[in-house]
Every structure is written in C-alpha cells, then in structure tokens.
Design an enzyme around this catalytic site. Structure first.
Site, short mmCIF file in Angstrom:
data_model
loop_
_atom_site.label_atom_id
_atom_site.label_comp_id
_atom_site.label_asym_id
_atom_site.label_seq_id
_atom_site.Cartn_x
_atom_site.Cartn_y
_atom_site.Cartn_z
N CYS A 1 -35.41 -68.16 -17.04
CA CYS A 1 -35.05 -68.91 -16.77
C CYS A 1 -36.15 -69.80 -15.44
O CYS A 1 -36.00 -70.95 -15.53
CB CYS A 1 -33.45 -69.97 -17.07
SG CYS A 1 -33.23 -69.18 -15.29
N ASP B 1 1.04 -1.54 0.18
CA ASP B 1 0.10 0.23 0.28
C ASP B 1 0.77 1.12 -0.11
O ASP B 1 0.47 1.93 -1.25
CB ASP B 1 -1.50 0.10 1.12
CG ASP B 1 -1.83 -0.56 0.85
OD1 ASP B 1 -1.92 -1.64 -0.21
OD2 ASP B 1 -2.91 -1.39 2.01
N CYS C 1 -28.89 -69.49 -18.96
CA CYS C 1 -30.19 -68.92 -18.27
C CYS C 1 -30.04 -68.56 -19.92
O CYS C 1 -28.96 -68.06 -20.42
CB CYS C 1 -29.89 -68.12 -17.70
SG CYS C 1 -31.39 -66.98 -17.90
N CYS D 1 -35.78 -65.99 -11.75
CA CYS D 1 -35.44 -65.25 -12.65
C CYS D 1 -36.25 -65.34 -13.69
O CYS D 1 -37.11 -66.35 -14.12
CB CYS D 1 -34.02 -66.23 -13.42
SG CYS D 1 -33.76 -65.68 -14.96
N LYS E 1 -11.97 -26.86 -14.24
CA LYS E 1 -13.23 -26.41 -14.71
C LYS E 1 -14.36 -24.71 -13.62
O LYS E 1 -14.80 -25.14 -12.99
CB LYS E 1 -13.89 -27.71 -15.60
CG LYS E 1 -15.55 -26.20 -16.94
CD LYS E 1 -16.07 -27.20 -17.26
CE LYS E 1 -16.87 -26.83 -17.69
NZ LYS E 1 -17.74 -25.44 -18.03
N SER F 1 -17.33 -23.88 -26.92
CA SER F 1 -16.76 -24.20 -25.60
C SER F 1 -17.09 -26.42 -25.80
O SER F 1 -16.63 -26.04 -26.82
CB SER F 1 -18.39 -24.35 -25.06
OG SER F 1 -19.63 -25.06 -26.61
S1 IVH Z 1 -11.25 -24.49 -22.15
C1 IVH Z 1 -12.18 -24.85 -26.91
N1 IVH Z 1 -10.68 -24.95 -19.94
O1 IVH Z 1 -16.00 -23.41 -19.62
C2 IVH Z 1 -11.50 -25.08 -25.32
N2 IVH Z 1 -12.17 -23.78 -20.49
O2 IVH Z 1 -18.30 -24.95 -22.50
C3 IVH Z 1 -11.89 -23.81 -24.38
N3 IVH Z 1 -14.47 -23.18 -18.42
O3 IVH Z 1 -16.79 -21.29 -21.98
C4 IVH Z 1 -12.32 -24.24 -23.04
N4 IVH Z 1 -12.68 -23.67 -16.89
O4 IVH Z 1 -15.66 -20.48 -19.74
C5 IVH Z 1 -11.75 -24.36 -20.65
N5 IVH Z 1 -10.06 -24.77 -18.12
C6 IVH Z 1 -10.54 -24.37 -18.60
C7 IVH Z 1 -12.04 -23.68 -18.21
C8 IVH Z 1 -13.41 -23.10 -18.51
C9 IVH Z 1 -13.76 -23.04 -17.48
C10 IVH Z 1 -15.21 -22.99 -19.07
C11 IVH Z 1 -15.61 -21.98 -20.18
C12 IVH Z 1 -16.15 -22.31 -21.49
C13 IVH Z 1 -16.39 -23.54 -20.69
C14 IVH Z 1 -16.67 -24.46 -21.80
#
Ligand code: IVH
Length: 679
Positions: free
Chosen positions: A416, A29, A434, A413, A108, A74
């Site tokens: 059988c 800070d 069976c 069963c 994820k 996705s």
């Molecule tokens: S890879 C082309 N890695 O999950 C691959 N996605 O349905 C791109 N997400 O929209 C995704 N953690 O928001 C990837 N370690 C991770 C992730 C991740 C969360 C989410 C992301 C994406 C959705 C995939």
C-alpha cells in the site's frame, strides 16, 4: 548355585531397572565370583541363563536374517514443539469417545533398535530392526548386555522393543582407550551390536531401555501399564517418562513400578519439549528427540497405522533436516497483522519430502546477522512448523548479484506504500486497509486455522475483494455469494457450497471462533486457556478488556503479561468491537457450546469419599475413574476407613475390598459405576 543366580539377578534388577542398588560393587563381585567358582567345580550344573554366561564368544557367528513376528515400524516425525502440540490437538479432536485421551512422552534414544523375544520368561531371541520386516539375529550379542535380563521375574512370553545405547562417559572412556576411532556413541553401539564376535560386544558397556511391550496373553490396556509390567519383570524402562493428560492435577500417581515418571497437563507439553531440547546435553546419554504416544492400547488400534508408522505416535526431533541451495532474491511479505517478513526466494530444492523455493528470513536483523545477499549459497531447514527457514550462509557469492552486499528493509509497504513502523525486531505496515492485510485477514478467517469454510480459498477471496463483495472478516458471513454466479468458473453448485460452508461455520465451537478472530497470539491454545479460566462467552472477555483489566488476564495460569495486554488491546479496539458485533448479529456462536461446558456435570458425588482399587477395563490407568469421581464433586481417598462412603472395586481388588465389607462401606462395581455416570 540356583540361589546365587537368583540373588545376582535380584541385584541386577535393583541396579539396572530400579537404579537403587542395595549392595556395593564389591559385594556384588563377591557373589559373582562365588557362582563362577561353583560353576567351575560343577560344569554340568551350569544353567544356560546363568548371569555368568554373558562373556560372549570368540567364534565368528554370522547374523542370520530372521523375519519379525511383529511389524517393526518407525515413527512419524515433526521438528518443533508447536508441530507436536498441533499433532496432539488433532489426535484428541479425532477421538470421539468421551473418555479423555492421555499420552506418554518418552525420550527418543539415539542408539540401535532391537526386538527381544522371551518365551516363558527366558530370552530366546534378539533381532535388529533391519528393514522392518526382516532383521539380523544378534541373540549372542544381546546376551552380553548386562541390563537385558536373560530370565524375567515371571515365566511370561512376550516381545519387547527397545533401544541399545551407550552412555556418553562410557563412550568417551572406551573410545579413548581404543584410540578414538568412533565418531559417536550411536555408531559404536549399533556397530558393536552387529559384531560377529560376541566377546567384542561383551567388552563394550552397552545398555538397554525397553519402550514397547507385546504380551502373548493380550496387549494390556495402556502403554504406561505395559511399561510398568515390563519394569516389574526386570526389564529396564527409561525413568524420564511423562504421562500427559488434559489436566495433570487430577492424576496423582502414574505407576508404582515407574516411580520416577512425572505427570503433566496438555498445556505444559510445549514447555517440556523446549526444556528437553535445551537440557539434553546434560543427560548421560544421547537423545535426538522425544516421542509422544497415545497411552490407551484400544485407542491405538482405532487410530491404526500407515504402511510406515503408527498414527498413535509421533517423534519430535531436535535437529531439523537441512538442504543447501542458492538464494535468488529477497522479497517482503505483509502479514494480516501488518508484520513485514523478508522472504528468501530460492532455487527449488528437496527438503524432508517437499520441494522448497521460499523460506522465511524472520526480520531485518536476521538477514543482516546472516550477512545474506542474493547469489549466496545457503543452508535451509524445516524447523518451526512447516515453514522452512534460512539457517546460514554456506558460501558467499563471488560477485554479488543485483541488490548489492547489504540488504535493506524497504521504507514503504510493498502493498500500500505506507511508511513502515519498527516495533521491537519487526517492521509493520500501520495501514489496516492495506490490500495485503485485508486479504490476509480474509484468508485467515475462512482458512483451516479460522472458521474453516469450504469453497472460500485465496482465489475466490481475492476475486470477492476486487468485486467489493467483502472487505472485513465479518463480511464473509453477510456477503451475497450468489452474485458470483455471473463470474467465470462460478456455477450454482459452487456458490451453494459456499453458502453451506458459511451456515456450518456459524456453528463452530466457541474456542474455534476465538481463534478465527485473527487477533495477535489468540490461537487454539490461548482460546482453550481462556475458556478453562471461565471466560466462556465473548461478552465476558469483552467486559474485562473494555475495563482495561490486564491484571485479570495475567492472573490466568500460564499467561504472560504481554499476552494479557494484547488481549485487552485487541478486544477493546473499536474496529474489532464492530467486527464482534457483526459476527454476533450474523449468528456466529458467541459463547461456549453447552455439550462441553464442564460445570454442567451434575455433582452427584458431592459429599462422598471414594476409594478406587483393582483394575478396570474402561479406566486404565484407574486414575481415569478417580477423575470421573472428582469431576462430579466427590473426594478420592487412598485407603478405606470408616469415613469412606464408597469403594469402586475393579478386578483383583484385594484387602481394600475385605476392609470395605468389614466396615460396611458401599462397594460399587465397574458396571454399576458406569451406570451411575450415565444417569
Ligand atoms: S517407539 C511403532 N519409542 O526411533 C513405534 N522408538 O523411528 C516404535 N526410538 O526405530 C518406535 N526411542 O529405534 C519408540 N522411546 C522410543 C524410542 C524409539 C528411540 C527409535 C527406534 C525406532 C525409531 C523410530
């Protein structure tokens, strides 16, 4: 002022990327306040990317739509550890290249996806995922997130995908202070990221983890390498990554820029996912699954993409999707090993992309715990594998349909008529002959999980069974399939296809033969485990089993006692023994095929000590080169000394190369190394 900016940035990196702050919050800070004071005195010298420029603004700015420069896809999904392992097996099997495939397992994160663009090291744009082609420009908001660097450690241009999220504790504190209006950290994070006033965003403690990087100067050879580079540039990367490879003991270090990353073997994957699923409540932030990604970038490009998702990655979700429907009746099914499974017959309903009209009820206790009766409204999920299960009763039927309130397992069963036996939680039909069991065995033998024989589906097998053409699995190989020509719908073409399928089936890899036997628990993964432990022929396994040697199998890494006992029981059973003899006589492979026999590699590096340095095009991470050395009997050392016999030098080899030359150690280039291996 420039010096202070750099110093603060340095401490931001230590804090957000390395999680290793070197100064206290107070000291931090003080630096910050000093910079603010100087900026007040010299507003004309304030740099736009100063760490102080994260406070946001009260001006409402709209969030213009921008087209993504990379397709923001996705992920494909599955809902159980076993499905994930099956995906891994399939992806490995589809990889013809002899270089082993490795994967990265990541959390994820349950937040909001964001795409950051850096030009010459400066953050110029942040865009939400949107519909994948077009997203909203949220640059002003992203700039307020402290863990998103405004300036990178080098003036490189790149695009980064990652997740904006909020830790649970921060969410609780913020939500309590604001009167508890937000339902979960994800909604608050996603909403805040899209707030039209960046000052509002700045007030919420959002964080960021990068999970994919695209460099303007090329892709980089591996995902783990790219993430390491992102971390070195100052972008926060989730420390809980795992590098998953065939044999983790051969890979010593993942990456020095990803110090907390672990290594794991394919065989550990299932356990890791199960543990993560149980342990996720202990994490400081919310995750809704794990993501398994192919590490090699060249491999990714070969695997390619569908319209929606890459073929090189899959998410395993912890929560299975659910649907609600009505239970019509409960029937029972007889498995090939005699197990009786109650099955829910349902009013058809859509679930995770398919229409479901049956779901498993596991066993009698399961039905009774659910207090299930026909007529009830139930929730079903696609949890394990692809078989849907009934999760719970949503509403009891007012007047129970026929069958009454309590469901009882039949005494006999349904196929059988034999008296059922109860073993553990399950009921079994003890009759090996069976009809349902016999047909079940045949279906397994010729199906995808077995010898995978074209043209021998359930219908043909039932017919052949009725005609007395087949009974035991081994009969598939000896039956006179041409006699089917007399039957309706069977021409020469069809029976020729069956014969060709059978010819090919005799040549299946030994691991597949083992899994085709239909023995309790002996699937592809146990088959691989046995082979790796040196059981490379049917004779070797049978010999141990005949001796009743449960201990020998139990000694194999990862094998539970119960599995070891099952192996002994199955392989020493006289009728199974007769089947194995018959399969052998029919010409089915009874030992490991020579090509994949690990011990056939010539130990050309025996007695040698190799040091590996620099980077390689074929071996990335370079541990892969070390693996080749070890597989051929060499020892890998981390430093060059007088005892080192060889230095494998890739591009950018530095001091180790000098040292090797000084000591007269033989220096080998990547091309020379590849040539040596080919010899
Ligand atoms: S890879 C082309 N890695 O999950 C691959 N996605 O349905 C791109 N997400 O929209 C995704 N953690 O928001 C990837 N370690 C991770 C992730 C991740 C969360 C989410 C992301 C994406 C959705 C995939």
């Amino acid at each position: 002022m420039r010096r202070l900016e750099a110093e603060i940035r340095h401490h931001d990196r230590l804090y957000y990327v390395q999680a290793k702050p070197e100064i206290s919050d107070r000291e931090y800070d003080a630096l910050f306040d000093e910079l603010v004071a100087l900026e007040d005195q010299h507003p004309e010298l304030v740099s736009p990317d100063s760490p102080t420029q994260r406070v946001g603004s009260d001006l409402a700015h709209d969030l213009p739509e921008v087209a993504h420069t990379i397709p923001v896809l996705s992920l494909d999904k599955c809902y159980s550890p076993s499905e994930l392992v099956a995906w891994l097996d399939k992806t490995v099997a589809a990889s013809p290249d002899p270089q082993p495939l490795s994967f990265v397992l990541e959390e994820k994160l349950d937040g909001a996806s964001i795409v950051l663009t850096y030009e010459e090291g400066r953050l110029v744009r942040a865009v939400t995922r949107g519909n994948g082609a077009v997203g909203n420009d949220v640059t002003a908001n992203a700039r307020t997130i402290r863990s998103i660097p405004l300036v990178l450690a080098e003036a490189v241009s790149l695009t980064v995908r990652g997740e904006v999220f909020m830790r649970r504790a921060a969410f609780e504190a913020y939500n309590t202070a604001s009167g508890g209006t937000y339902s979960n950290p994800r909604n608050l994070a996603a909403g805040t990221l899209r707030n039209v006033r960046s000052r509002v965003t700045a007030a919420v403690p959002l964080e960021f983890f990068a999970y994919e990087g695209f460099f303007a100067d090329g892709w980089g050879a591996s995902h783990s390498g790219i993430l390491a580079r992102l971390a070195a540039l100052g972008l926060p990367v989730n420390p809980h990554g795992v590098l998953v490879s065939e044999d983790a003991t051969l890979i010593s270090v993942v990456r020095k820029d990803l110090p907390a990353w672990r290594t794991a073997s394919f065989s550990e994957l299932q356990n890791i996912v199960e543990e993560a699923s149980f342990g996720r409540k202990q994490l400081e932030y919310e995750i809704d699954g794990l993501v398994l990604k192919v590490d090699g970038i060249a491999r990714r490009e070969i695997l390619g993409y569908t319209a929606h998702h890459p073929r090189w990655a899959i998410a395993v979700k912890f929560e299975a999707p659910e649907a609600v429907t009505r239970l019509v009746s409960i029937t029972v099914q007889v498995g090939r090993n005699g197990r009786i499974t109650p099955v829910a017959e349902l009013e058809a309903v859509a679930l995770a992309g398919s229409i479901i009209s049956r779901a498993t009820l596991h066993n009698e206790d399961y039905v009774n715990q659910l207090e299930l009766a026909p007529g009830d409204t139930v929730a079903i999920s696609r949890r394990g594998d692809v078989i849907p299960a009934v999760e719970r009763v949503v509403e009891k039927a007012e007047s129970p349909a026929e069958g009454g309130l309590v469901w009882l397992m039949p005494d006999r069963c349904p196929s059988c008529g034999s008296s059922l036996e109860k073993r553990g939680a399950h009921h079994f039909c003890p009759n090996r002959d069976c009809p349902d069991r016999v047909l079940g065995r045949l279906i397994h033998t010729t199906g995808k999980a077995g010898f995978d024989i074209d043209g021998l589906g359930e219908k043909t097998l039932s017919l052949a069974l009725r005609l007395g053409l087949v009974h035991e699995p081994q009969d598939v190989f000896t039956a006179d399939w041409s006699s089917l020509i007399a039957e309706e719908g069977f021409g020469e073409k069809k029976t020729a296809k069956i014969s060709e399928g059978i010819r090919q089936a005799k040549d299946r890899p030994f691991a597949q033969v083992l899994a085709s036997l239909g023995f309790e628990n002996l699937g592809p993964s146990l088959a691989e485990t046995l082979i790796k432990a040196g059981y490379t022929s049917m004779a070797a396994i049978r010999e141990r089993a005949a001796a009743g040697d449960v201990k020998a199998f139990e000694g194999i890494h990862g094998l539970a006692e119960i599995t070891a006992r099952q192996l002994v029981d199955e392989f020493s059973d006289p009728r199974n023994a007769a089947m194995l003899d018959a399969l052998a006589a029919a010409g089915v492979r009874m030992e490991l095929e020579p090509a994949s026999a690990g011990e056939s590699l010539l130990q050309i590096f025996a007695g040698q000590r190799w040091c590996v340095t620099g980077s390689f095009t074929r071996y990335n991470p370079r541990d892969l080169a070390m693996l080749e050395v070890k597989k051929r009997g060499g020892v890998v050392v981390s430093a060059v000394s007088s005892k080192t016999t060889h230095l494998l030098a890739g591009t950018g080899a530095g001091s180790k190369l000098d040292k090797a030359r000084e000591l007269g150690v033989q220096v080998v280039s990547e091309d020379e190394f590849v040539a040596l291996l080919a010899q």
